[in-house]
Design a protein around this motif. Structure first.
Motif, PDB file in Angstrom:
ATOM      1  N   THR A   1      39.612  26.491  33.130  1.00 49.14           N
ATOM      2  CA  THR A   1      40.360  27.737  32.919  1.00 49.14           C
ATOM      3  C   THR A   1      39.565  28.976  33.295  1.00 49.14           C
ATOM      4  N   GLY A   2      38.351  28.783  33.823  1.00 46.81           N
ATOM      5  CA  GLY A   2      37.521  29.942  34.159  1.00 46.81           C
ATOM      6  C   GLY A   2      37.215  30.780  32.940  1.00 46.81           C
TER       7      GLY A   2
ATOM      8  N   SER B   1      40.332  32.732  31.892  1.00 44.41           N
ATOM      9  CA  SER B   1      40.835  33.774  32.800  1.00 44.41           C
ATOM     10  C   SER B   1      41.929  33.295  33.741  1.00 44.41           C
ATOM     11  N   SER B   2      42.186  31.988  33.826  1.00 41.80           N
ATOM     12  CA  SER B   2      43.187  31.477  34.753  1.00 41.80           C
ATOM     13  C   SER B   2      44.548  31.331  34.087  1.00 41.80           C
ATOM     14  N   GLU B   3      45.579  31.081  34.915  1.00 39.13           N
ATOM     15  CA  GLU B   3      46.932  30.899  34.391  1.00 39.13           C
ATOM     16  C   GLU B   3      47.020  29.669  33.493  1.00 39.13           C
TER      17      GLU B   3
END
Length: 286
Positions: free
Chosen positions: A103-104, A107-109
């Motif tokens: 998910t970074g 920070s990701s969708e």
């Protein structure tokens, strides 16, 4: 060596001997005329060792606890488990690490699928809106969201701290009380910590710290009923002070950011409740 006590030859002292080793008590058990003789390297250990031995011989619950502790992964008086001692805890930490990477760090969708409710799909600024969003989320079958905020982390320091604490405490719960009890503790503390945090502040939170507080609360209270866990008493005091600090502006002033204080509180309360509900028992492991 000081000769301390002569015992019947059919008395199984293996667990007691391992327990003495873990306490750092130098000793030896020899055979003499069909009996066993306990020797100690230091005479000042005589009274406490004899008292512990008397309890070990007289009470089955004490014998079970000592035998279990004697098999525990303790080296030099310190809890040092390997992955095989707590595979469930290790699995949770690995999943959290993988999702932090995928998910970074939130920070990701993909992170939107792990939040308590989808912050883009529902308004959540008021308490009534949060309740409505939760009801619609559960009605749509997205029950996993009640647990998955545990696996959202927003910095590597965040996940490393949580992982270290969960491994240290959670591995002891899984070893001494069993995988089933640890899983029950994980689910209950997750539900309470995540739900309380969501109802107070909305879905923009994540981390295993609520579970960590829950495991700490469980270990502290359950330890009063049957001693088996290893952790410094000051850890509970530090955790409580840190929780109280989290309800002040200080973390934001020093650049840490806002803490999930309600998750910490909910998790700790959940851990205390589970310590009251689940009486300490002998673990059953495969």
């Amino acid at each position: 060596m000081f000769r301390i006590k002569q015992l019947a030859g059919d008395m199984d002292l293996a667990g007691f001997s391992r327990w003495l080793d873990q306490q750092g008590v130098q000793h030896r058990i020899t055979e003499e005329g069909g009996d066993q003789v306990l020797w100690l390297a230091q005479a000042e250990h005589t009274d406490p060792v004899l008292a512990a031995l008397e309890q070990y011989m007289a009470r089955e619950d004490v014998r079970d606890a000592v035998d279990e502790a004697g098999r525990a992964p303790v080296t030099g008086g310190r809890w040092q488990p390997s992955p095989g001692h707590a595979p469930v805890v290790l699995g949770i930490i690995i999943i959290a690490g993988l999702l932090a990477w995928v998910t970074g760090l939130g920070s990701s969708e993909l992170a939107l699928w792990l939040t308590y409710t989808d912050p883009q799909a529902f308004p959540w600024q008021s308490f009534v809106q949060r309740l409505d969003a939760l009801a619609q989320t559960l009605a749509s079958g997205q029950v996993w969201r009640l647990i998955t905020p545990d696996f959202l982390h927003f910095s590597w320091m965040h996940i490393i701290f949580n992982a270290v604490m969960l491994w240290f405490l959670g591995s002891q719960v899984e070893w001494f009380d069993g995988r089933g009890r640890f899983l029950a503790l994980f689910v209950v503390t997750s539900l309470l910590s995540n739900t309380l945090q969501y109802l107070v502040s909305g879905p923009l939170f994540g981390g295993l710290s609520g579970v960590v507080y829950g495991v700490l609360g469980y270990c502290w209270l359950s330890q009063q009923r049957r001693a088996r866990f290893q952790f410094p008493p000051a850890l509970v005091v530090f955790a409580m002070v840190w929780m109280l600090i989290g309800f002040t502006p200080l973390p934001e002033w020093i650049g840490i950011g806002r803490m999930a204080n309600e998750a910490h509180l909910g998790g700790f309360i959940g851990g205390l409740l589970m310590a009251l509900v689940m009486a300490p028992g002998r673990p059953v492991r495969a």
